[in-house]
Design an enzyme around this catalytic site. Structure first.
Site, PDB file in Angstrom:
ATOM      1  N   ASP A  13       1.630  15.277   2.777  1.00 32.25           N
ATOM      2  CA  ASP A  13       0.910  15.361   4.016  1.00 32.25           C
ATOM      3  C   ASP A  13       0.124  13.894   3.878  1.00 32.25           C
ATOM      4  OD1 ASP A  13      -0.400  15.348   6.008  1.00 32.25           O
ATOM      5  OD2 ASP A  13      -1.669  17.251   5.487  1.00 32.25           O
ATOM      6  N   LYS A  76      -3.985   4.759   8.626  1.00 24.38           N
ATOM      7  CA  LYS A  76      -2.992   5.430   9.184  1.00 24.38           C
ATOM      8  C   LYS A  76      -3.092   5.147  10.709  1.00 24.38           C
ATOM      9  CE  LYS A  76      -1.203  10.216   9.976  1.00 24.38           C
ATOM     10  NZ  LYS A  76      -1.061  11.640   9.477  1.00 24.38           N
ATOM     11  N   GLU A 181       3.986  16.836  11.644  1.00 24.25           N
ATOM     12  CA  GLU A 181       3.089  17.649  11.101  1.00 24.25           C
ATOM     13  C   GLU A 181       2.907  19.118  11.716  1.00 24.25           C
ATOM     14  OE1 GLU A 181      -0.251  15.504  11.520  1.00 24.25           O
ATOM     15  OE2 GLU A 181       0.355  13.933  10.092  1.00 24.25           O
ATOM     16  N   ASP A 207      -2.897  21.312  16.083  1.00 24.12           N
ATOM     17  CA  ASP A 207      -3.058  20.473  14.761  1.00 24.12           C
ATOM     18  C   ASP A 207      -4.241  19.233  15.255  1.00 24.12           C
ATOM     19  OD1 ASP A 207      -3.048  19.019  12.293  1.00 24.12           O
ATOM     20  OD2 ASP A 207      -1.100  18.446  12.428  1.00 24.12           O
TER      21      ASP A 207
END
Length: 621
Positions: A13, A76, A181, A207
């Site tokens: 992850d 990211k 995810e 999420d």
């Protein structure tokens, strides 16, 4: 499921703020979340550079306040984006490190490493974090790891997904699959509740992580995991909440103390750390203090933040989350009353206001908190990795059907309207063929421009790439051309065009468009990654040698204080021993002189030889 690659694969992850790695343990018949060298199951997605070494994870975050300009986080948020993007321009004003425009408008992070200025792209920073996660897994498994399943936000576009694969390649990892995810989290939840999934269940995964926000609606029945719809924002998360808190306190300091710290990277970094801690505290307390010693000049900063004020300054973000939830259900064509379970994933999903809004939206339905929100995504990735690994027999036999997050199409008319070939939330893998026609008489070639997005005008969407289909037969306008779109399991697109009458054909796999690294750039970065790795090893080797030398000096000094040994040695030997100790001590004290490691090793070898003789004397005594 057919095994796609040989060798054990791990699940990673790759988070905006924290990353996690897991592996399927066949002898235990379950997933193992792998802890790092500090004993934590998550590792900060943070990389720092200084005059001596590169730091990754916890050590990088621990020194962020004293070295803010060279401590990189949020990589990211840059991956797969252009420097000119409004999002990048907005973020760079908040980061203490410098971001500049590189070739093809690629954002480049500027750091100082060993006295030299270096420009690094987001893929390189992400590769360092992926490399750290691989090292953590290898230390746990006690064998090399080459293959990995890496998760990305469901709403990551084509460029961002490919950039993540590039980051894996730079780190020396073969990314066998990219998985979204929320889907990974649904796998973790579904395995936990497998016995109750004989009947079809609609699972809504919420999420909210450190830097991205995704929701997905999945239908689980037996071993089938079918994503019905996904929505989200690849730029919304806990970092934005921290930013709002920092802005709030910067304005408070400006109002109360007549001091503006917005141009002070060190002060902002320390304030951000305090705000992050306060945010966590407010998940279980109604008020908390925010204190930073000597934040500006010699002035200490002390203020308070109530949960009510925290919710007020972040309410716009929380409401945006609920709009995304509603959009996902609309796309899935499912009423919220038909949702059986609402699963919370991501650290920011712990925020009470978020949970309250979500619970109210789903008519007071209890939220599922049975899985660890920080580990669920890595857990699901590890299961997918096991499915793709050779030789693993006990892994649950799951069938996972994901969807494409954005519509894909071409500009096929004179008015440049986006003609959608594959609508968003189409199940992948998928292949679609559409017939388009030439726009002019005797047209000898056609330009096929591939776009991604939801806007009606093609130019308002993201141009993924283009190619020319040449050698067309001379014919009146309206001559047919077959255009084929195909998306693989990773959500990566290939487009081809063919004229049936002549057999002329051309295609593009969107792999070398201007937003993505070229093969040559990837090779260069792989080589640079090896250089970083070698330098890290040299630094650790040098640090250990210096530590051993210091220990040797200490032992030698103590032995020479021994009366028997001192009486046994002649004056010349005593002089030589003390000279060796003084030389070694001076060598360690020369902080401003960079000696090669061999200098320390030679000094240590000589001192150890003397120490052995003195120790022999001590044993005789």
């Amino acid at each position: 499921m057919e095994k796609e690659d040989q060798g054990l694969a791990i699940g990673i992850d790759l988070g905006t703020t924290y990353s996690c790695v897991a592996v399927w343990q066949e002898h235990l018949n379950r997933v193992e979340i792998i802890h790092n060298d500090q004993g934590d199951n998550t590792t900060p997605s943070c990389v720092a550079f200084n005059d001596h070494q590169r730091l990754i994870g916890i050590p990088a975050k621990n020194q962020a306040a004293t070295n803010p300009q060279n401590t990189v986080f949020d990589a990211k948020r840059l991956i797969g984006r252009k420097y000119s993007d409004d999002i990048v321009q907005k973020d760079r004003m908040l980061w203490p490190f410098k971001v500049v425009a590189g070739d093809n408008d690629k954002p480049m992070i500027v750091v100082n490493y060993k006295g030299e200025e270096k420009q690094l792209c987001a893929e390189e920073i992400s590769s360092m974090i992926l490399g750290k996660m691989r090292d953590i897994a290898e230390a746990f498994l006690e064998k090399p790891v080459k293959n990995a399943v890496v998760t990305v936000p469901a709403y990551f576009n084509d460029s961002q997904r490919k950039a993540t694969i590039d980051a894996g390649a730079i780190a020396g990892l073969n990314v066998v699959r990219i998985i979204s995810e929320p889907t990974a989290a649904a796998i973790a939840y579904g395995l936990d509740k497998r016995s109750s999934c004989v009947e079809e269940r609609n699972i809504f995964v919420f999420d909210l992580g450190g830097g991205t926000f995704d929701v997905s609606l999945l239908t689980i029945k037996d071993k089938n995991y079918h994503v019905k719809a996904t929505a989200g924002n690849s730029h919304l998360g806990g970092e934005d909440i921290d930013n709002n808190m920092v802005k709030y306190f910067v304005e408070e300091i400006k109002r109360k103390n007549r001091v503006d710290i917005s141009d002070n990277p060190r002060a902002l970094r320390r304030l951000r750390t305090a705000c992050e801690a306060a945010k966590r505290t407010l998940s279980f307390a109604t008020t908390t203090n925010v204190e930073v010693e000597a934040l500006f000049g010699d002035n200490n900063f002390c203020s308070s933040m109530s949960r009510a004020r925290f919710e007020e300054i972040n309410l716009e973000l929380f409401e945006e989350c609920m709009k995304t939830v509603e959009r996902c259900l609309t796309d899935a064509k499912i009423e919220k009353s038909s949702v059986h379970d609402v699963v919370l994933v991501g650290g920011s999903s712990r925020i009470p206001k978020v949970q309250q809004l979500l619970k109210d939206f789903f008519n007071r339905k209890d939220l599922c908190k049975s899985i660890n929100p920080d580990e669920a995504v890595a857990y699901g990735a590890a299961v997918q990795a096991a499915l793709l690994s050779e030789g693993i027999k006990n892994v649950p036999d799951l069938v996972i059907w994901d969807v494409t997050p954005l519509s894909l199409g071409i500009s096929a008319t004179l008015d440049k309207v986006m003609s959608v070939v594959i609508p968003r939330n189409t199940t992948i893998p998928v292949k679609r063929i559409e017939v388009y026609v030439t726009l002019e008489d005797n047209q000898s070639s056609a330009e096929i421009c591939v776009y991604e997005g939801e806007r009606k005008r093609a130019s308002d969407n993201n141009l993924l790439g283009f190619f020319i289909l040449a050698g067309l037969s001379r014919a009146p306008r309206g001559h047919p051309l077959d255009v084929t779109f195909a998306i693989d399991e990773n959500g990566i697109l290939s487009v081809s065009a063919e004229e049936k009458t002549t057999g002329k054909k051309n295609m593009i796999t969107i792999t070398n468009n201007k937003d993505r690294l070229s093969t040559g750039e990837i090779e260069r970065m792989i080589q640079e990654a090896e250089v970083y790795k070698d330098e890290d090893k040299k630094f650790l080797r040098k640090a250990k040698t210096k530590s051993d030398l210091d220990e040797c000096i200490y032992k030698m000094s103590n032995f020479l204080k021994n009366e028997y040994i001192s009486a046994t040695l002649c004056s010349e030997e005593k002089k030589a021993f003390r000279s060796a100790i003084n030389t070694a001590t001076d060598l360690l004290d020369e902080e401003n002189v960079e000696h090669e490691i061999v200098v320390f090793e030679d000094c240590l070898a000589g001192l150890q030889s003397m120490l052995e003789r003195v120790m022999d004397m001590g044993q005789i005594a």
